[in-house]
Design a protein around this motif. Sequence first.
Motif, PDB file in Angstrom:
ATOM      1  N   TYR A  92       0.615  -1.277  -0.096  1.00 11.50           N
ATOM      2  CA  TYR A  92       0.031   0.017  -0.159  1.00 11.50           C
ATOM      3  C   TYR A  92       0.823   1.261  -0.013  1.00 11.50           C
ATOM      4  O   TYR A  92       0.403   2.404  -0.648  1.00 11.50           O
ATOM      5  CB  TYR A  92      -0.921  -0.163   1.280  1.00 11.50           C
ATOM      6  CG  TYR A  92      -1.790   1.254   1.233  1.00 11.50           C
ATOM      7  CD1 TYR A  92      -2.814   1.525   0.526  1.00 11.50           C
ATOM      8  CD2 TYR A  92      -1.401   2.124   2.241  1.00 11.50           C
ATOM      9  CE1 TYR A  92      -3.757   2.718   0.619  1.00 11.50           C
ATOM     10  CE2 TYR A  92      -2.084   3.446   2.283  1.00 11.50           C
ATOM     11  CZ  TYR A  92      -3.238   3.543   1.592  1.00 11.50           C
ATOM     12  OH  TYR A  92      -4.143   4.803   1.410  1.00 11.50           O
ATOM     13  N   SER A  93       1.639   1.148   0.857  1.00 10.51           N
ATOM     14  CA  SER A  93       2.682   2.286   0.677  1.00 10.51           C
ATOM     15  C   SER A  93       3.386   2.698  -0.845  1.00 10.51           C
ATOM     16  O   SER A  93       3.583   3.902  -0.928  1.00 10.51           O
ATOM     17  CB  SER A  93       3.984   2.324   1.734  1.00 10.51           C
ATOM     18  OG  SER A  93       4.727   1.072   1.429  1.00 10.51           O
ATOM     19  N   ALA A  96       0.480   4.239  -2.630  1.00  8.93           N
ATOM     20  CA  ALA A  96       0.573   5.590  -2.202  1.00  8.93           C
ATOM     21  C   ALA A  96       1.512   6.496  -2.791  1.00  8.93           C
ATOM     22  O   ALA A  96       1.308   7.590  -3.211  1.00  8.93           O
ATOM     23  CB  ALA A  96       0.242   5.724  -0.372  1.00  8.93           C
ATOM     24  N   TYR A 100       0.965   9.723  -5.162  1.00  7.83           N
ATOM     25  CA  TYR A 100       1.283  10.880  -4.683  1.00  7.83           C
ATOM     26  C   TYR A 100       2.307  11.799  -5.705  1.00  7.83           C
ATOM     27  O   TYR A 100       2.150  13.088  -6.013  1.00  7.83           O
ATOM     28  CB  TYR A 100       1.968  10.940  -3.400  1.00  7.83           C
ATOM     29  CG  TYR A 100       1.190  10.744  -2.326  1.00  7.83           C
ATOM     30  CD1 TYR A 100      -0.261  10.847  -2.196  1.00  7.83           C
ATOM     31  CD2 TYR A 100       1.849  10.031  -0.966  1.00  7.83           C
ATOM     32  CE1 TYR A 100      -0.777  10.368  -0.931  1.00  7.83           C
ATOM     33  CE2 TYR A 100       1.291   9.441   0.064  1.00  7.83           C
ATOM     34  CZ  TYR A 100      -0.050   9.728   0.026  1.00  7.83           C
ATOM     35  OH  TYR A 100      -0.878   9.324   1.360  1.00  7.83           O
ATOM     36  N   TYR A 107      -5.825  12.199  -7.047  1.00  5.55           N
ATOM     37  CA  TYR A 107      -6.178  11.888  -5.751  1.00  5.55           C
ATOM     38  C   TYR A 107      -6.904  13.071  -4.993  1.00  5.55           C
ATOM     39  O   TYR A 107      -7.582  12.697  -4.136  1.00  5.55           O
ATOM     40  CB  TYR A 107      -4.599  11.837  -5.251  1.00  5.55           C
ATOM     41  CG  TYR A 107      -4.519  11.875  -3.655  1.00  5.55           C
ATOM     42  CD1 TYR A 107      -4.847  10.767  -3.054  1.00  5.55           C
ATOM     43  CD2 TYR A 107      -4.236  13.043  -2.977  1.00  5.55           C
ATOM     44  CE1 TYR A 107      -4.735  10.504  -1.717  1.00  5.55           C
ATOM     45  CE2 TYR A 107      -4.103  13.035  -1.466  1.00  5.55           C
ATOM     46  CZ  TYR A 107      -4.304  11.693  -0.956  1.00  5.55           C
ATOM     47  OH  TYR A 107      -4.255  11.531   0.516  1.00  5.55           O
ATOM     48  N   GLY A 113      -9.760  10.612  -2.798  1.00  3.11           N
ATOM     49  CA  GLY A 113      -8.496  10.028  -2.172  1.00  3.11           C
ATOM     50  C   GLY A 113      -8.252  10.434  -0.779  1.00  3.11           C
ATOM     51  O   GLY A 113      -7.695   9.205  -0.231  1.00  3.11           O
ATOM     52  N   PRO A 114      -8.019  11.316  -0.464  1.00  2.00           N
ATOM     53  CA  PRO A 114      -7.666  11.825   1.105  1.00  2.00           C
ATOM     54  C   PRO A 114      -8.625  10.951   2.142  1.00  2.00           C
ATOM     55  O   PRO A 114      -8.024  10.546   2.943  1.00  2.00           O
ATOM     56  CB  PRO A 114      -8.051  13.170   1.281  1.00  2.00           C
ATOM     57  CG  PRO A 114      -7.723  13.878  -0.199  1.00  2.00           C
ATOM     58  CD  PRO A 114      -8.370  12.943  -1.114  1.00  2.00           C
ATOM     59  N   ASP A 117      -7.527   7.426   1.924  1.00  2.00           N
ATOM     60  CA  ASP A 117      -6.237   7.271   2.415  1.00  2.00           C
ATOM     61  C   ASP A 117      -6.298   7.353   4.077  1.00  2.00           C
ATOM     62  O   ASP A 117      -5.475   6.711   4.726  1.00  2.00           O
ATOM     63  CB  ASP A 117      -5.226   8.403   1.938  1.00  2.00           C
ATOM     64  CG  ASP A 117      -3.716   8.241   1.952  1.00  2.00           C
ATOM     65  OD1 ASP A 117      -3.398   7.240   2.581  1.00  2.00           O
ATOM     66  OD2 ASP A 117      -3.045   9.256   1.889  1.00  2.00           O
ATOM     67  N   THR A 121      -5.132   4.415   6.621  1.00  2.31           N
ATOM     68  CA  THR A 121      -3.952   4.771   7.340  1.00  2.31           C
ATOM     69  C   THR A 121      -4.395   4.455   8.709  1.00  2.31           C
ATOM     70  O   THR A 121      -3.481   3.936   9.632  1.00  2.31           O
ATOM     71  CB  THR A 121      -3.580   6.098   7.215  1.00  2.31           C
ATOM     72  OG1 THR A 121      -3.168   6.462   5.801  1.00  2.31           O
ATOM     73  CG2 THR A 121      -2.360   6.410   8.184  1.00  2.31           C
ATOM     74  N   VAL A 197      -2.295  13.011   6.805  1.00  2.00           N
ATOM     75  CA  VAL A 197      -3.425  12.676   5.927  1.00  2.00           C
ATOM     76  C   VAL A 197      -4.744  13.265   6.301  1.00  2.00           C
ATOM     77  O   VAL A 197      -5.462  13.803   5.273  1.00  2.00           O
ATOM     78  CB  VAL A 197      -3.624  10.943   5.827  1.00  2.00           C
ATOM     79  CG1 VAL A 197      -4.638  10.686   5.101  1.00  2.00           C
ATOM     80  CG2 VAL A 197      -2.327  10.381   5.576  1.00  2.00           C
TER      81      VAL A 197
END
Length: 303
Positions: A92-93, A96, A100, A107, A113-114, A117, A121, A197
């Motif tokens: 996932y990182s 992401a 980004y 995003y 997107g936020p 995310d 997270t 985030v």
Amino acid sequence: MCMVIFAPIFAVCAFVTCGGYYGHLQVKVDCGGRRQSNVSIDIDFSYPFRLQQVHFKAPLCDVEREEVLFLDGDFSSAAQFFVTVGVFAFLYSLLATIVYVFYQNKYLKNNRGPLVDFAVTVIFSLMWLLSSCCWSKSLSDIKRATNPTEVLLLISACRAQENSCAATQEPFWSRLNTSAVFGFVNVALWSGNIWFVFKETGWYKTGQRYPTRSASGKRSSEMRERLYSESSFDQPDDSFGLYRQDSVTLSKGDFNKQVERQASINQSQVSFSLPQTYLGKSVVYERDNSVTSQGPMIFINEM
């Protein structure tokens, strides 16, 4: 930025140090001068730490044969859970990071997107905390189950006083200890990233768009409104009162027109603070049976 740089690195360090572990334990059994003396026994174990399946053969000093023994404990669930969280956090990182860098506009579009995310997270922060705690507890149990003292107690020949047993090699735990440390480092990293985030979501922007007014600001605003109302509506009455005392022959119709004109201008000019002047009709005064005419009078309204 810390999420993009450090999250994949620490996730890899966590699941690699745990998933790639290999331990070796060696003990020696001396049957007291008999044929089966100084027998070395090698015990190997590794991830996922199903120790109940790890078996080894130990000599029986009384007879010419060997016994098959097994270690105690199954710690595969905690170890596999820890590694699984590390692998998915790493994937996932990376995803992401790609979003980004290359898809920043998509995003931020529609604020989806936020929000996604932020939710992911929070979930990974909880998963890292739970898996790290479980793995730390299981690691202590693995150390206890593979302790040379506990293993020697499983061997029947070592329980006899005439025989001697000793551990010649013990497992190295530095790698597993490092994996537990990396697990809690990931907990701190992902938990700290929640705030960054959250700032990208619409919840944070909505709170910043309409700031709350302080109590002192409200009090000062009320005082300004009160002073304005007093100066706007009370002072014209006083000025007209003085005018009525000084004037002698001002007509009633002109006076009403002047009042209506002044009230309409006071209501329309709310934010204007300079004094206003008004030009009135010419006034005729009578003194000692003589008529004297003067020019138009000027009225000043201070706001």
